[in-house]
Motif scaffolding. Structure first.
Motif: not given
Length: 288
Positions: A206-217, A270-280
């Motif tokens: 989900q793009f909305s999730e990979t677009d977060s948590n960029w820390s490495s250490l 596959q439907d051409g829609i950006l994979q994203t979702r809301a988060h609580p």
């Protein structure tokens, strides 16, 4: 024994030791079910990583170590503006190197050219300790240039750089590992360092999730920038990139050539829609 060779030997021992321990715990207490056979995945990931390490080593040895010495001799960089005890300099250098690595990771997702190479790390359908080693050789080569800039701007000494890299390697192997830690333990750990659940969310399809948590250490940088996302249930996390969910497209040869081929709409289903979702809310509370 010469200091550089001693440092290389210790680094190799740390990587091998932590990797071995993670493999054991992944078998005993996995966090997510596997999609692909583990042996095939490990061989592919280690081969990709081995090529990258070879390229990085060829570039780092003649560039980074001499550069560290030159920076120290000429008192260049932030940490050389005023005299500091060696121990304080190492601590501050580790913090600054880790923070600027957050910036580099962010850029690898936001700059299209860099993403071509970083995509290789995210394209796998499983996430485990071997994924920590699966980086494209092109990304490693580009990271050497960035690392040189880090050294010059920060004024990192050879000792500081080595200490940070050893700790970083151990951290990366740990938070990529497919290990289910007791949730109470991980909720404490994630306040300070990146953990398997936290980084698993970053590897979500989900793009909305990979677009977060960029820390490495240290996880502090995501708290600082408001990019922390912990409230996603692990049962809802699907690892990978939507455009690369077909197993046949993740062979070693295809992985190595991904950056040089035509790019896809990576985060569209596959439907051409950006994979994203809301988060609580609250996003900063780690879900099971």
């Amino acid at each position: 024994m010469q200091a550089p060779r001693f440092a290389e030997a210790v680094t190799a021992l740390v990587i091998a030791g932590v990797f071995g321990v993670m493999l054991i715990f992944e078998r005993i207490r996995p966090l997510r079910p596997a999609v692909e056979p583990k042996l095939r995945r490990i061989v592919r990931n280690l081969t990709t990583g081995g090529i990258s390490v070879a390229v990085a080593t060829l570039l780092q040895a003649p560039i980074l170590t001499p550069l560290c010495r030159w920076v120290a001799e000429h008192r260049i960089g932030l940490l050389n503006l005023t005299p500091l005890p060696a121990s304080i300099q190492v601590i501050l250098a580790v913090l600054l190197l880790d923070y600027t690595l957050w910036v580099w990771h962010w850029a690898n997702h936001r700059v299209a050219f860099l993403w071509r190479f970083h995509l290789v790390h995210h394209a796998g359908r499983d996430l485990d300790s071997s994924t920590a080693l699966r980086f494209h050789f092109g990304e490693h080569a580009l990271s050497v240039i960035y690392r040189a800039a880090q050294i010059v701007i920060i004024g990192a000494s050879p000792l500081s750089l080595w200490v940070w890299m050893v700790i970083l390697f151990a951290s990366i192997l740990f938070h990529h590992a497919n290990i289910e830690l007791p949730i109470a333990w991980e909720r404490r750990l994630v306040r300070v360092i990146v953990t398997p659940r936290m980084h698993g969310i970053h590897h979500s399809d989900q793009f909305s999730e990979t677009d977060s948590n960029w820390s490495s250490l240290l996880s502090w940088w995501d708290y600082l920038h408001g990019t922390i996302l912990l409230s996603v249930r692990q049962a809802d996390v699907v690892i990978g990139v939507p455009a690369y969910h077909v197993a046949g497209e993740l062979t070693l040869g295809r992985i190595l050539t991904i950056p040089f081929r035509g790019q896809r709409r990576d985060w569209q289903g596959q439907d051409g829609i950006l994979q994203t979702r809301a988060h609580p809310d609250p996003r900063s509370v780690l879900a099971e």
